[in-house]
Write a protein that holds these residues in place. Structure first.
Motif, PDB file in Angstrom:
ATOM      1  N   ASP A 189     -29.623 -52.880  17.587  1.00 19.91           N
ATOM      2  CA  ASP A 189     -28.788 -51.739  17.187  1.00 19.91           C
ATOM      3  C   ASP A 189     -29.322 -50.431  17.735  1.00 19.91           C
ATOM      4  OD1 ASP A 189     -28.105 -53.220  13.953  1.00 19.91           O
ATOM      5  OD2 ASP A 189     -27.000 -53.290  15.849  1.00 19.91           O
ATOM      6  N   GLU A 190     -30.642 -50.399  17.973  1.00 21.31           N
ATOM      7  CA  GLU A 190     -31.236 -49.138  18.407  1.00 21.31           C
ATOM      8  C   GLU A 190     -32.173 -49.379  19.588  1.00 21.31           C
ATOM      9  OE1 GLU A 190     -33.006 -47.092  15.100  1.00 21.31           O
ATOM     10  OE2 GLU A 190     -33.816 -45.545  16.420  1.00 21.31           O
ATOM     11  N   LEU A 191     -32.082 -48.507  20.574  1.00 22.35           N
ATOM     12  CA  LEU A 191     -33.029 -48.531  21.703  1.00 22.35           C
ATOM     13  C   LEU A 191     -33.695 -47.156  21.784  1.00 22.35           C
ATOM     14  CD1 LEU A 191     -30.853 -50.175  24.520  1.00 22.35           C
ATOM     15  CD2 LEU A 191     -32.793 -51.218  23.368  1.00 22.35           C
ATOM     16  N   ILE A 192     -35.003 -47.166  21.954  1.00 26.23           N
ATOM     17  CA  ILE A 192     -35.697 -45.871  22.032  1.00 26.23           C
ATOM     18  C   ILE A 192     -35.851 -45.489  23.500  1.00 26.23           C
ATOM     19  CG2 ILE A 192     -37.794 -44.600  21.385  1.00 26.23           C
ATOM     20  CD1 ILE A 192     -38.153 -46.778  19.192  1.00 26.23           C
ATOM     21  N   ILE A 193     -34.847 -44.782  24.013  1.00 23.47           N
ATOM     22  CA  ILE A 193     -34.870 -44.330  25.421  1.00 23.47           C
ATOM     23  C   ILE A 193     -34.284 -42.924  25.493  1.00 23.47           C
ATOM     24  CG2 ILE A 193     -34.815 -46.551  26.612  1.00 23.47           C
ATOM     25  CD1 ILE A 193     -31.803 -46.354  26.746  1.00 23.47           C
ATOM     26  N   PRO A 194     -34.673 -42.141  26.520  1.00 22.56           N
ATOM     27  CA  PRO A 194     -34.134 -40.793  26.672  1.00 22.56           C
ATOM     28  C   PRO A 194     -32.623 -40.830  26.907  1.00 22.56           C
ATOM     29  CG  PRO A 194     -36.009 -41.118  28.126  1.00 22.56           C
ATOM     30  CD  PRO A 194     -35.653 -42.455  27.565  1.00 22.56           C
ATOM     31  N   SER A 195     -31.940 -39.758  26.542  1.00 23.43           N
ATOM     32  CA  SER A 195     -30.471 -39.748  26.607  1.00 23.43           C
ATOM     33  C   SER A 195     -29.957 -39.835  28.045  1.00 23.43           C
ATOM     34  CB  SER A 195     -29.913 -38.489  25.931  1.00 23.43           C
ATOM     35  OG  SER A 195     -30.480 -37.347  26.529  1.00 23.43           O
ATOM     36  N   ASP A 196     -30.686 -39.250  29.001  1.00 26.00           N
ATOM     37  CA  ASP A 196     -30.194 -39.309  30.390  1.00 26.00           C
ATOM     38  C   ASP A 196     -30.251 -40.737  30.933  1.00 26.00           C
ATOM     39  OD1 ASP A 196     -33.135 -38.216  32.271  1.00 26.00           O
ATOM     40  OD2 ASP A 196     -32.970 -39.151  30.295  1.00 26.00           O
ATOM     41  N   GLU A 197     -31.276 -41.491  30.515  1.00 30.20           N
ATOM     42  CA  GLU A 197     -31.359 -42.879  30.968  1.00 30.20           C
ATOM     43  C   GLU A 197     -30.373 -43.754  30.210  1.00 30.20           C
ATOM     44  OE1 GLU A 197     -35.917 -42.438  32.505  1.00 30.20           O
ATOM     45  OE2 GLU A 197     -35.418 -44.159  31.273  1.00 30.20           O
ATOM     46  N   SER A 198     -30.095 -43.382  28.992  1.00 32.19           N
ATOM     47  CA  SER A 198     -29.084 -44.086  28.207  1.00 32.19           C
ATOM     48  C   SER A 198     -27.733 -43.986  28.923  1.00 32.19           C
ATOM     49  CB  SER A 198     -29.022 -43.447  26.824  1.00 32.19           C
ATOM     50  OG  SER A 198     -28.134 -44.110  26.016  1.00 32.19           O
ATOM     51  N   LEU A 199     -27.407 -42.779  29.389  1.00 34.79           N
ATOM     52  CA  LEU A 199     -26.141 -42.568  30.116  1.00 34.79           C
ATOM     53  C   LEU A 199     -26.141 -43.340  31.428  1.00 34.79           C
ATOM     54  CD1 LEU A 199     -23.409 -41.098  30.357  1.00 34.79           C
ATOM     55  CD2 LEU A 199     -24.626 -39.173  31.397  1.00 34.79           C
ATOM     56  N   GLY A 200     -27.299 -43.328  32.129  1.00 38.32           N
ATOM     57  CA  GLY A 200     -27.424 -44.061  33.390  1.00 38.32           C
ATOM     58  C   GLY A 200     -27.170 -45.547  33.201  1.00 38.32           C
ATOM     59  N   LEU A 201     -27.749 -46.111  32.139  1.00 38.77           N
ATOM     60  CA  LEU A 201     -27.570 -47.544  31.873  1.00 38.77           C
ATOM     61  C   LEU A 201     -26.125 -47.836  31.470  1.00 38.77           C
ATOM     62  CD1 LEU A 201     -30.914 -48.287  30.000  1.00 38.77           C
ATOM     63  CD2 LEU A 201     -30.193 -49.247  32.180  1.00 38.77           C
ATOM     64  N   TYR A 202     -25.522 -46.918  30.736  1.00 37.36           N
ATOM     65  CA  TYR A 202     -24.114 -47.081  30.344  1.00 37.36           C
ATOM     66  C   TYR A 202     -23.228 -47.152  31.588  1.00 37.36           C
ATOM     67  CZ  TYR A 202     -19.564 -46.037  28.265  1.00 37.36           C
ATOM     68  OH  TYR A 202     -18.236 -46.077  27.894  1.00 37.36           O
ATOM     69  N   ARG A 203     -23.500 -46.254  32.529  1.00 37.28           N
ATOM     70  CA  ARG A 203     -22.709 -46.230  33.773  1.00 37.28           C
ATOM     71  C   ARG A 203     -22.909 -47.523  34.558  1.00 37.28           C
ATOM     72  NH1 ARG A 203     -19.263 -42.920  32.283  1.00 37.28           N
ATOM     73  NH2 ARG A 203     -19.789 -40.716  32.222  1.00 37.28           N
ATOM     74  N   ILE A 204     -24.155 -48.036  34.525  1.00 36.71           N
ATOM     75  CA  ILE A 204     -24.449 -49.284  35.244  1.00 36.71           C
ATOM     76  C   ILE A 204     -23.632 -50.419  34.637  1.00 36.71           C
ATOM     77  CG2 ILE A 204     -26.251 -51.032  35.568  1.00 36.71           C
ATOM     78  CD1 ILE A 204     -28.212 -48.692  36.026  1.00 36.71           C
ATOM     79  N   VAL A 205     -23.623 -50.496  33.312  1.00 35.51           N
ATOM     80  CA  VAL A 205     -22.848 -51.546  32.632  1.00 35.51           C
ATOM     81  C   VAL A 205     -21.358 -51.364  32.938  1.00 35.51           C
ATOM     82  CG1 VAL A 205     -22.116 -52.390  30.361  1.00 35.51           C
ATOM     83  CG2 VAL A 205     -24.533 -51.957  30.812  1.00 35.51           C
ATOM     84  N   GLN A 206     -20.918 -50.109  32.940  1.00 31.93           N
ATOM     85  CA  GLN A 206     -19.510 -49.802  33.253  1.00 31.93           C
ATOM     86  C   GLN A 206     -19.164 -50.296  34.668  1.00 31.93           C
ATOM     87  OE1 GLN A 206     -18.770 -45.554  33.132  1.00 31.93           O
ATOM     88  NE2 GLN A 206     -16.930 -45.822  31.910  1.00 31.93           N
ATOM     89  N   GLU A 207     -20.057 -50.031  35.597  1.00 37.50           N
ATOM     90  CA  GLU A 207     -19.857 -50.436  36.999  1.00 37.50           C
ATOM     91  C   GLU A 207     -19.812 -51.955  37.113  1.00 37.50           C
ATOM     92  OE1 GLU A 207     -20.046 -47.620  39.548  1.00 37.50           O
ATOM     93  OE2 GLU A 207     -18.795 -49.225  40.382  1.00 37.50           O
ATOM     94  N   ARG A 257     -32.260 -55.950  25.831  1.00 37.30           N
ATOM     95  CA  ARG A 257     -33.457 -55.937  24.988  1.00 37.30           C
ATOM     96  C   ARG A 257     -34.412 -54.885  25.520  1.00 37.30           C
ATOM     97  NH1 ARG A 257     -37.531 -58.860  27.564  1.00 37.30           N
ATOM     98  NH2 ARG A 257     -36.738 -60.029  29.347  1.00 37.30           N
ATOM     99  N   GLN A 258     -35.357 -54.522  24.662  1.00 41.14           N
ATOM    100  CA  GLN A 258     -36.346 -53.516  25.069  1.00 41.14           C
ATOM    101  C   GLN A 258     -37.742 -54.055  24.787  1.00 41.14           C
ATOM    102  OE1 GLN A 258     -36.099 -49.670  23.088  1.00 41.14           O
ATOM    103  NE2 GLN A 258     -37.316 -48.710  24.683  1.00 41.14           N
ATOM    104  N   THR A 259     -38.633 -53.907  25.787  1.00 39.06           N
ATOM    105  CA  THR A 259     -40.038 -54.272  25.594  1.00 39.06           C
ATOM    106  C   THR A 259     -40.878 -53.075  26.017  1.00 39.06           C
ATOM    107  OG1 THR A 259     -39.527 -56.559  26.183  1.00 39.06           O
ATOM    108  CG2 THR A 259     -41.848 -55.939  26.134  1.00 39.06           C
ATOM    109  N   GLY A 260     -41.529 -52.475  25.060  1.00 43.21           N
ATOM    110  CA  GLY A 260     -42.295 -51.275  25.388  1.00 43.21           C
ATOM    111  C   GLY A 260     -41.357 -50.185  25.832  1.00 43.21           C
ATOM    112  N   SER A 261     -41.610 -49.636  27.023  1.00 41.17           N
ATOM    113  CA  SER A 261     -40.737 -48.567  27.531  1.00 41.17           C
ATOM    114  C   SER A 261     -39.685 -49.094  28.511  1.00 41.17           C
ATOM    115  CB  SER A 261     -41.585 -47.493  28.214  1.00 41.17           C
ATOM    116  OG  SER A 261     -42.328 -48.090  29.261  1.00 41.17           O
ATOM    117  N   SER A 262     -39.656 -50.377  28.731  1.00 37.08           N
ATOM    118  CA  SER A 262     -38.691 -50.958  29.676  1.00 37.08           C
ATOM    119  C   SER A 262     -37.495 -51.540  28.941  1.00 37.08           C
ATOM    120  CB  SER A 262     -39.346 -52.070  30.495  1.00 37.08           C
ATOM    121  OG  SER A 262     -40.334 -51.542  31.328  1.00 37.08           O
ATOM    122  N   VAL A 263     -36.330 -51.300  29.522  1.00 41.95           N
ATOM    123  CA  VAL A 263     -35.096 -51.890  28.996  1.00 41.95           C
ATOM    124  C   VAL A 263     -34.659 -52.971  29.975  1.00 41.95           C
ATOM    125  CG1 VAL A 263     -32.665 -51.466  28.479  1.00 41.95           C
ATOM    126  CG2 VAL A 263     -34.388 -49.797  27.816  1.00 41.95           C
TER     127      VAL A 263
END
Lengths: 266, 219
Positions: free
Chosen positions: A162-180, A199-205
């Motif tokens: 339900d929650e991922l601890i990542i910066p908002s700019d990377e969150s948007l980047g990943l969203y666009r990737i999924v969209q693409e 999934r998230q492990t440490g700082s990697s998604v």
């Protein structure tokens, strides 16, 4: 006798010196040739790296232009048309009109303005989905999937925390990737099932994408990848991420990984 | 081989030392530390050669040999400092011990083994072998660089080339130098041809040093 042995000694030394001289020339020549080959290889690798970066940059610019074009078209065709219609309707409102006609004209104008507002919201959501900021990446992806799941031909699913601890700019980047990926799949894959596992492990998604469609070879990622894939690579480059195509028996299997900085680091 | 030709080659060898000296002085502002050490080495070689030739002309041959024995130690240390400056991996305890050991061996050889008034071939051989190892090691380091550059722009490449050609070409000569020098004149001056070949190799070495001093090394 002593003289002949002396001459022999000198001859041995002379031959030895010349032999060692030729050997040393051989060593130096070998070194020069080998180093030149390494230098040529390095220059070729650098050239390939530069071409790759240019390709990514080109893809990024093309993608931005395409997006701007789409927004411009939406603004012109939808918002522009609706506002023009509203202007015409409002222009016809005169003091001489009877109450019934006036109410009808105002009502129509309000309906058109509401429709315009709806279009503006839609365009705004496309640019930056509010659910991404309020509920996070996985919720935003689920929302995207629910809109795409309109056809019975393709079943799209997503699993993730339900929650991922990542910066908002990377969150948007990943969203666009999924969209693409989703757009690519719906256009080309001819898949009946599309699945995203996050999934998230440490700082990697990690995003695992699979579908049962016509498939994409691992070589396509390295070779003439389409604009969509190059766009994904370009975004991942900014996040120090990578994408890997796993050869699957059927369909497509992509593994995406980022080295996202955690927000707590800031 | 005529005596005149041998003399000509011998003087040309001494004269060839002037070329890297002039090149180094003209290019002095652009020289890095390693190249400045090379310039000192060339200057020392020129001084030693002039001094030795002068003593030879005055028939003080024993003293002439002493000059070369001293010069061998000076050249050994300067060349080691050049390689240590150029290759950080060489700046360790092991190489320092080897350098000190060869210096001590040189002094012991000079005083007790081959004595001061004979050509110290043992020291020449020891220093030559050490230079060849350094040059080959340096070539290997160049090949292991992360970023390759044009070889001709690298001073250490030219130094390595000169060192490998000269010290491998003259290794056998230095090994058997005392036997060669004791050869009688009835051997048709052939033994002098050996030393003439040494002079030719020296000219090649000085040419390589000239190229090394001409390059603008990365600071």
């Amino acid at each position: 006798m002593a003289e002949s042995s002396e001459i022999t000694l000198v001859e041995v030394v002379l031959v030895g010196m010349l032999g060692m001289f030729l050997l040393s020339l051989g060593v130096v020549s070998f070194f020069i040739v080998y180093q030149r080959r390494l230098l040529r290889q390095q220059e070729q690798n650098q050239k390939m790296q530069e071409e790759y970066q240019q390709n990514l940059l080109r893809a990024s610019v093309e993608s931005q232009e395409k997006e701007r074009h789409r927004i411009a078209e939406s603004l012109h065709d939808e918002i522009g048309a609706l506002l023009t219609t509203t202007t015409l309707h409002l222009g016809q409102i005169k003091p001489s009109l009877n109450e019934e006609t006036l109410k009808a004209r105002v009502g129509t104008s309000v309906d058109i303005i509401s429709e315009t507002l709806q279009s503006v919201r839609q365009i705004s959501h496309d640019l930056k989905p509010p659910v991404l900021e309020t509920l996070g990446l996985v919720a935003a992806i689920r929302s995207l999937i629910s809109k795409a799941n309109v056809s019975d031909e393709t079943e799209i699913t997503c699993e993730g925390p339900d929650e991922l601890i990542i910066p908002s700019d990377e969150s948007l980047g990943l969203y666009r990737i999924v969209q693409e990926l989703l757009q690519n799949a719906l256009k080309h894959a001819q898949a009946s099932q599309i699945h995203f596992a996050i999934r998230q492990t440490g700082s990697s998604v990690f995003i695992d994408y699979t579908d049962d469609g016509v498939g994409m070879k691992a070589t396509q990622l390295n070779g003439d990848a389409g604009l969509g894939l190059r766009n994904i690579e370009s975004r991942l480059n900014l996040m120090e991420g990578q994408i890997e195509a796993v050869d699957a028996a059927k369909g497509t299997h992509l593994k995406i990984k980022t080295h996202a900085k955690t927000e707590t680091d800031d | 081989m005529s005596t005149e030709l041998i003399e000509f080659i011998r003087y040309s060898s001494t004269g060839s030392i002037l070329i890297p000296l002039v090149v180094g002085l003209v290019n002095y502002r652009n020289l890095v530390k390693m190249q400045k050490l090379l310039l000192f080495l060339v200057a020392a070689a020129l001084l030693a050669d002039i001094f030795a030739l002068t003593l030879y002309k005055f028939k003080l041959i024993s003293y002439n040999i002493v000059v070369y024995n001293f010069y061998t130690l000076i050249a050994f240390n300067l060349l080691w400092f050049i390689y240590k400056e150029s290759i950080p991996k060489l700046r360790n305890l092991a190489t320092l011990i080897i350098q000190i050991a060869i210096n001590l061996f040189g002094v012991v050889n000079f005083i007790f083994i081959e004595k001061w008034n004979s050509f110290n071939s043992n020291l020449m051989v020891a220093t030559s072998i050490s230079f060849l190892f350094l040059a080959v090691f340096s070539f290997r380091q160049i090949l292991q660089q992360i970023q390759y550059t044009r070889l001709e722009k690298s001073p250490i490449f030219w130094i390595n080339t000169g060192v490998i050609i000269y010290y491998s070409g003259t290794l056998i000569l230095f090994l058997l130098s005392n036997q060669i020098n004791s050869i009688s004149k009835s051997a048709n001056n052939l033994h002098l041809a050996v030393w003439a070949l040494n002079s030719v190799f020296n000219i090649i070495l000085m040419s390589a040093y000239s190229f090394a001093l001409w390059q603008k090394a990365a600071k």
